[in-house]
Scaffold this motif. Structure first.
Motif: not given
Length: 156
Positions: A121-134
């Protein structure tokens, strides 16, 4: 307009008892003006149930057959999700606006299983963070004290 409406109702842990392993992680925005954009929240809330709705509950493989347990035991609200997987792992993820953070908690009677799902889940949050946050969004990560994870009301 909001993709999801509603607020978190009183969520109670389904898995309980003395032998339950509880692990928690907190991702916090650094800086006064930093926050997670709504798109990050929406995509995260859509990807988590999709990833953990597979037959084995870990999102591996290409089988998209819905997981029977999550369809019956999943609660999603405008900034979070709470679910129970068939393998006996209970998850909770919430984007907390006041503290500009993401809270992730996993509970299970099997500490190894709990740790593996938390890591995923932490990896998934990190992936989404990299993709959708500046890229300038600075964050800090914390492990949460397992003693504080017995009730959801004590979370950040």
């Amino acid at each position: 307009p909001a993709l999801l409406e509603g607020v978190r109702s009183e969520v109670k842990w389904i898995i309980s008892g003395d032998g339950v392993c509880a692990l928690g992680w907190y991702l916090s925005c650094k800086g006064e003006c930093s926050f997670f954009p709504p798109r990050f929240v929406y995509v995260l809330l859509l990807k988590l149930p999709t990833k953990y709705s597979h037959p084995h509950g870990n999102g591996e493989g290409n089988d998209h057959t819905p997981h029977r347990g999550i369809r019956r035991r999943c609660n999603v609200w405008k900034n979070g999700i709470h679910w129970l997987m068939e393998r006996g792992v209970e998850g909770f993820v919430e984007v907390v606006k006041e503290s500009r953070g993401v809270v992730v908690v996993m509970r299970s009677e099997d500490p190894k299983e709990c740790g593996e799902i938390l890591s995923s889940v932490i990896r998934k949050v990190s992936d989404v963070l990299k993709e959708f946050c500046h890229a300038t969004l600075m964050t800090t990560e914390y492990l949460l004290d397992p003693k504080e994870l017995q009730t959801l009301s004590s979370l950040p």
